[in-house]
Design a protein around this motif. Sequence first.
Motif, mmCIF file in Angstrom:
data_model
loop_
_atom_site.group_PDB
_atom_site.id
_atom_site.type_symbol
_atom_site.label_atom_id
_atom_site.label_comp_id
_atom_site.label_asym_id
_atom_site.label_seq_id
_atom_site.Cartn_x
_atom_site.Cartn_y
_atom_site.Cartn_z
ATOM 1 N N HIS A 47 -7.135 4.692 -3.155
ATOM 2 C CA HIS A 47 -6.198 5.783 -3.431
ATOM 3 C C HIS A 47 -6.370 6.427 -4.802
ATOM 4 N N MET A 75 -4.204 -5.959 -4.768
ATOM 5 C CA MET A 75 -4.182 -4.523 -4.503
ATOM 6 C C MET A 75 -5.493 -3.841 -4.883
ATOM 7 N N GLN A 117 0.312 4.047 -2.710
ATOM 8 C CA GLN A 117 -0.131 5.362 -2.253
ATOM 9 C C GLN A 117 0.797 6.466 -2.757
ATOM 10 N N GLU A 162 0.827 -1.199 0.000
ATOM 11 C CA GLU A 162 0.000 0.000 0.000
ATOM 12 C C GLU A 162 0.866 1.255 0.000
ATOM 13 N N HIS A 186 -6.930 -1.334 -2.287
ATOM 14 C CA HIS A 186 -6.066 -0.158 -2.146
ATOM 15 C C HIS A 186 -6.130 0.734 -3.388
#
Length: 253
Positions: A222, A215, A193, A189, A218
């Motif tokens: 994001h 992922m 990010q 992450e 996430h």
Amino acid sequence: MGTGVGRGRSACAEGSGGRIWLYEIRIFIHDVWKLVLNRKMDDDDDDIPQLSSHTLAALQEFYLEQQQREGMKTSQGFNQYSIGSIEEDWQLSQFWYSDETASCLANEAVVAAGKGGRIACVSAPSVYQKLKEQDGKDFSVCILEYDRRFSVYGEEFIFYDYNHPLNLPENLLPHSFDIVIADPPYLSEECLQKTAETIKYLTKGKILLCTGAIMEEHAAKHLGVKICRFIPKHSRNLANEFRCYVNYASGLD
């Protein structure tokens, strides 16, 4: 480059076996240099370190692959934009797309960018290379990449370290690209990010993200992207399932 789970090779190539023989080779080289520096090399072979048969076989296979690639470059004519013209560096978690996948992603980026569009490839050099093979089409592209070997591409290369996501050249203006295609090097992450900061700074809106299936949550958090039906493939098998994610109506569904 930071830490995180790499994309992952198959168990044979980059699993525990791969790591073991690479580690053994490093130890072997270190021990040989110790002998040389200590001037202990003589006619007695007992003190000379030896590689295990498994590691030696893996090393020979690696060099054979290298020779075959060099032979293909010589026989077919060298194309600096062909996928594989710059070798993967596993320590940088580099694993190139298959030719078919790179072509599909490049074509999608061209359509999404539109006529005269600008495309940014963030940690996605094989897509950049495939875009450059489409020379003459009405678009421009740049590559943001940590590996300075790609500086051979001149002004289109921009050094990029995801640990410093906004450390970019002044002439790289915010929201100046019609689409950003990104493939963060690590399945963490933190890496996603930070890469997301770069993506949101560069794009006018459209995002094409390639990363592991693990992922997905996430990526939505994001970047607000959703998973596509299209499944990207790599030239070498990866241990982790890979997927594409977009935030617009794409041709990947």
